[in-house]
Each structure stands twice: as C-alpha cells, then as structure tokens.
Design a protein around this motif. Structure first.
Motif, PDB file in Angstrom:
ATOM      1  N   SER A  36      -4.146 -21.072  -2.062  1.00  0.00           N
ATOM      2  CA  SER A  36      -4.448 -20.401  -3.507  1.00  0.00           C
ATOM      3  C   SER A  36      -3.358 -19.276  -3.846  1.00  0.00           C
ATOM      4  N   LEU A  37      -3.034 -18.435  -2.758  1.00  0.00           N
ATOM      5  CA  LEU A  37      -2.369 -17.292  -2.937  1.00  0.00           C
ATOM      6  C   LEU A  37      -0.842 -17.385  -2.509  1.00  0.00           C
ATOM      7  N   GLY A  38      -0.673 -18.344  -1.700  1.00  0.00           N
ATOM      8  CA  GLY A  38       0.612 -18.560  -0.932  1.00  0.00           C
ATOM      9  C   GLY A  38       2.065 -18.760  -1.799  1.00  0.00           C
ATOM     10  N   ILE A  98       0.095  -9.717   4.927  1.00  0.00           N
ATOM     11  CA  ILE A  98      -0.430  -8.562   4.310  1.00  0.00           C
ATOM     12  C   ILE A  98       0.798  -7.140   4.239  1.00  0.00           C
ATOM     13  N   SER A  99       1.480  -7.428   5.299  1.00  0.00           N
ATOM     14  CA  SER A  99       2.452  -6.378   5.324  1.00  0.00           C
ATOM     15  C   SER A  99       3.539  -6.848   4.860  1.00  0.00           C
ATOM     16  N   ALA A 100       3.974  -8.180   4.614  1.00  0.00           N
ATOM     17  CA  ALA A 100       5.250  -8.828   3.966  1.00  0.00           C
ATOM     18  C   ALA A 100       4.889  -8.359   2.286  1.00  0.00           C
ATOM     19  N   ALA A 101       3.759  -8.328   1.741  1.00  0.00           N
ATOM     20  CA  ALA A 101       3.363  -8.310   0.477  1.00  0.00           C
ATOM     21  C   ALA A 101       3.525  -6.716   0.241  1.00  0.00           C
ATOM     22  N   GLY A 164     -11.728 -10.583  -4.234  1.00  0.00           N
ATOM     23  CA  GLY A 164     -10.909  -9.963  -3.249  1.00  0.00           C
ATOM     24  C   GLY A 164      -9.745  -9.093  -3.786  1.00  0.00           C
ATOM     25  N   GLU A 165      -9.362  -9.369  -5.025  1.00  0.00           N
ATOM     26  CA  GLU A 165      -8.505  -8.419  -5.780  1.00  0.00           C
ATOM     27  C   GLU A 165      -9.094  -7.061  -5.962  1.00  0.00           C
ATOM     28  N   VAL A 166     -10.317  -7.200  -6.257  1.00  0.00           N
ATOM     29  CA  VAL A 166     -11.274  -5.974  -6.682  1.00  0.00           C
ATOM     30  C   VAL A 166     -11.185  -5.114  -5.003  1.00  0.00           C
ATOM     31  N   VAL A 167     -11.527  -5.885  -4.150  1.00  0.00           N
ATOM     32  CA  VAL A 167     -11.702  -5.004  -2.939  1.00  0.00           C
ATOM     33  C   VAL A 167     -10.464  -4.473  -2.365  1.00  0.00           C
ATOM     34  N   GLY A 168      -9.362  -5.020  -2.580  1.00  0.00           N
ATOM     35  CA  GLY A 168      -7.940  -4.861  -2.195  1.00  0.00           C
ATOM     36  C   GLY A 168      -7.534  -3.633  -3.074  1.00  0.00           C
ATOM     37  N   GLN A 169      -7.841  -3.651  -4.362  1.00  0.00           N
ATOM     38  CA  GLN A 169      -7.436  -2.368  -5.239  1.00  0.00           C
ATOM     39  C   GLN A 169      -8.204  -1.276  -4.694  1.00  0.00           C
ATOM     40  N   ALA A 170      -9.307  -1.423  -4.231  1.00  0.00           N
ATOM     41  CA  ALA A 170     -10.187  -0.339  -3.938  1.00  0.00           C
ATOM     42  C   ALA A 170      -9.872   0.487  -2.518  1.00  0.00           C
ATOM     43  N   PRO A 175      -0.953  -6.015  -4.227  1.00  0.00           N
ATOM     44  CA  PRO A 175      -1.557  -7.180  -5.128  1.00  0.00           C
ATOM     45  C   PRO A 175      -1.643  -8.729  -4.520  1.00  0.00           C
ATOM     46  N   LEU A 176      -2.640  -9.419  -5.012  1.00  0.00           N
ATOM     47  CA  LEU A 176      -2.686 -10.809  -4.262  1.00  0.00           C
ATOM     48  C   LEU A 176      -2.938 -10.920  -2.891  1.00  0.00           C
ATOM     49  N   THR A 177      -3.410  -9.794  -2.390  1.00  0.00           N
ATOM     50  CA  THR A 177      -3.585 -10.087  -0.874  1.00  0.00           C
ATOM     51  C   THR A 177      -5.007  -9.544  -0.427  1.00  0.00           C
ATOM     52  N   GLY A 178      -5.981  -9.065  -1.415  1.00  0.00           N
ATOM     53  CA  GLY A 178      -7.277  -8.766  -1.100  1.00  0.00           C
ATOM     54  C   GLY A 178      -7.994  -9.601  -0.445  1.00  0.00           C
ATOM     55  N   SER A 179      -8.298 -10.943  -0.928  1.00  0.00           N
ATOM     56  CA  SER A 179      -8.960 -11.589  -0.327  1.00  0.00           C
ATOM     57  C   SER A 179      -8.623 -12.283   1.237  1.00  0.00           C
ATOM     58  N   TYR A 180      -7.534 -11.795   1.307  1.00  0.00           N
ATOM     59  CA  TYR A 180      -7.329 -11.759   3.110  1.00  0.00           C
ATOM     60  C   TYR A 180      -8.065 -11.190   3.941  1.00  0.00           C
TER      61      TYR A 180
END
Length: 416
Positions: A36-38, A98-101, A164-170, A175-180
């Motif tokens: 989905s995210l790739g 995650i590091s690349a993003a 995941g985006e909500v958790v990632g922002q917290a 962006p776009l990596t939270g669900s990882y």
C-alpha cells in the motif's frame, strides 16, 4: 509405517500448519503495508509517478533474488531456520525504509523495500513448508490454510495506514511510515515463533522419511514429472505477474482519479483511505477463499483449478478495462484479481509439489518463487510507463496476454 507412527505424523503436520498459519498472520502485516505504501512513498521521494512502480518491482525483485538461496538453505538446514532468516531481513528492511523516508533518499528507499521483499520470500515458502508432510489427498487443503492465514495480516496492513499515520505523527516519524511500526513488531514476533515452535522441522522430517520407500509413498513422493513441474512454475509465475503489475499501479491510478473528481482537492488522508480500503479488499480476495480453492484442487484436480483462476483473472481485467475509471469498478476488479491469483497459485503450488520427489522439491520451489517474483518485478516496473501512456485499461489488456498463454499451455501440466 505403524499406526502409531502414522498418527504421530498427522499430529506433527497439524502442529506445523498451525505454527505456519500464525507466522503468516504476522508476516502478512508487513507485506500489506509495503504494497500500500511503497508506491506512494516512491512517488513522493522521487517526485515522479512513473517511478512509483519501482516500489512493487523492488519488493518482488528482493523476493526473486533470495528465493533460490533460501530454498537451498532450507534443504540443508530446514524450514525453521530459513523462515527465520527471512524475518530477520524483513526487520532490517523496515528500518531502512523508515530511515530513507526521514532522509528523503529515494535509492535507499528501494534498498529497504528490496530487503522486505527478501523477507517476503520466506513468507512465500511457508506454503511449501505446509506441504512437506501433507498427504496427497490433503495437500491442497493444508497448503491453502497457510495461504489463507495471510488474510488477517494482509488485510490489517493496509487498514493500519490511517491509524499508523496518527501513531507515526505522535512519535515524530516521517509521513507515510507510521504503520511500519506495527509491521516491525509483527515481524519480530514471527521470528521468535518460528525459532521456538516450528519443531520438528517439516522438510528435514520429510527428507528422512523418503529414505524408506513405504514412507515415501505416504507423502506421494515416488515419481517425478518434470514437464508438469515446469508448467506449474510457469502458471504460478504468469498469474503472479498479472496480479502484481495491475496491483502495483492501482494506488497511483486511484490517486489520479481522486484528484480528478469534483468538489475540490481531496486531502492526503482521503487518498490514503481510498487506497487502503481498495488494497485491503484485494488482499482479502488473494487469501480469503484460498482454503476453498485448496479443497477444490484436491477434489477436482490441480489443472482445473488453475484454469478457474485464469477465468477469474480474465474477468478482473475486463472489469478494469470497462469500469476502471470508477472507484467501485476498480475495487471489484481488484477483488477478482486477488481471487484469480489465489486459485492459480494454490493449485499451481500443489501441482509443483506432487510432480516432484521430495529431494527435488526445495530446488524447484525456489526456482518457482524466484521466477514468480522476477516476472512480477519486471511487470510492475513496466506497468508505470504503460499506465502513463495507455491508461489503466491499456495495462489490463497487456496483462491478458499472460492469461491466454497459461490457458493454452495447460495440457502440459496433466500428470498421467
């Protein structure tokens, strides 16, 4: 083989299927999120939608590169350690993505996705592990149960995009990596599960059994059918190429449709939600009915179910051609795409296993997974330019060529 030994073999097989099924639930989360995210991450970091297909190409290329070495490793050390090695590579790959993003480095993103793909090679070979000790009359069923288990993780992965985006922002993630985050935890749990619970090792046990002709007969491992095995490899690889090429471009196609709709520019959350729901439905189609196709493959025969899969794939592609500019039409096409893939790959994997003796199985299974992933990688990479120049319908027309070829060559797969 005594009755007691036969009973114990059935008990070992039931335990093996349970462990592999749970591992697939966990491993499917990372796969669903990456699919989905790739493409969205690749388009964002590269600044070019035409390069978005490289994300799916990278994950499948990683699986292709690692499938044969992983199969050889399994033949020497067993399924337990080979599956664990796949989980470890996926964990490293998630960290790299995650590091690349965070650093906004597009080539590094592709490296991380390749490593996740290498880990997915282990997930793919789990279905063969379920067939190592299966009796011929239940091989399709046992194999498909493990495939079906991927439904939970594969559907949860895309649906975890928004949370995941909500958790990632917290926690300050890119962006776009939270669900990882969820994917990382799931992969770590799968690694521990295989190390601790996949005992005795199914492949090593099967290799010991075939040293006795009577025990080899119990596994249906007495004769070798190389022509049927080659057709099985071709059918699985071709069906996977059809699925991967169309699926790889669906997130980008949906983004274009969302931005082309009236009522103002949609938010990134709206686009992400639309993509997540569509891919979740597709993944549900890929795995949700796999036990049905496994049982049908045991009862009807492998070739009939492979052909059933081609019919459903054709229906999917026609739907994409006719209704591909409507979100509902895309969702229907993606569900059918998943169902056709499921029928063809479950029956094809069962055909490959039963047409090969046990010592030859790991090598051929590795070749099958490698070619399956390689053709999908090429298809996904080529799908971006095709989508750009000919649209979603044109991409579907090109994919129909594979369906026709698999159907025409099906007599080669019959075991006489």
């Amino acid at each position: 083989m005594s009755t007691l030994t036969a009973d114990r073999l059935r008990a070992v097989q039931r335990r093996t299927v349970r462990v592999l099924s749970l591992g697939q639930v966990l491993g499917g989360i990372a796969f669903g999120a990456t699919v989905s995210l790739g493409a969205l991450l690749a388009a964002d970091l590269s600044g070019d939608d035409a390069l978005s297909g490289l994300a799916t190409a990278s994950v499948t290329l990683g699986a292709a590169a690692f499938a044969i070495p992983l199969a050889r490793f399994a033949a020497r050390r067993g399924r337990r350690l080979s599956l664990t090695a796949g989980n470890l590579l996926a964990l490293i790959g998630i960290a790299v993505v995650i590091s690349a993003a965070a650093w906004r480095v597009f080539p590094l993103l592709l490296v991380g996705i390749v490593m996740i793909g290498m880990g997915n090679a282990g997930n793919l070979q789990s279905r063969f592990a379920a067939a190592d000790l299966a009796s011929p009359e239940h091989r399709g069923r046992d194999l498909s149960i493990v495939v079906w288990s991927t439904t939970v993780g594969g559907v949860a992965g895309p649906l975890l995009l928004t949370p995941g985006e909500v958790v990632g922002q917290a926690v300050g993630m890119p962006p776009l990596t939270g669900s990882y985050l969820f994917s990382f935890v799931a992969q770590a749990a799968a690694l521990v599960l295989y190390l601790v619970a996949l005992r005795p090792d199914p492949l090593l046990t099967a290799l010991r059994m075939v040293e006795s002709p009577s025990r080899a007969a119990v596994l249906g491992a007495g004769e070798d059918h190389p022509v049927a095995a080659r057709y099985a490899i071709f059918a699985v690889a071709g069906s996977h190429a059809v699925m991967a090429s169309v699926m790889a471009m669906t997130p980008i196609h949906l983004k274009h449709m969302a931005h082309g709709m009236g009522g103002g520019m949609p938010s990134s959350t709206d686009v992400t939600l639309l993509v997540g729901i569509t891919i979740a439905l597709h993944v549900a189609g890929m795995y949700g009915l796999s036990p049905v196709f496994g049982i049908l493959a045991d009862r009807w025969g492998r070739i009939r179910v492979v052909l059933l899969g081609q019919a459903v794939l054709a229906a999917s592609l026609v739907t994409a051609i006719v209704a591909g500019e409507n979100p509902a039409g895309v969702m229907i096409a993606l569900v059918l795409l998943g169902l056709g893939w499921s029928a063809a790959t479950v029956a094809g994997a069962a055909l490959l296993t039963e047409s090969s003796t046990v010592p030859r199985r790991p090598r051929r299974q590795g070749i099958s997974d490698s070619l399956m992933s390689l053709t999908a990688a090429v298809g996904a990479a080529a799908a971006g330019p095709v989508l750009t120049h000919f649209g979603y319908g044109g991409l579907s027309i090109v994919a129909l060529v594979f369906v026709v070829a698999i159907t025409v060559l099906s007599p080669l797969g019959r075991i006489r």
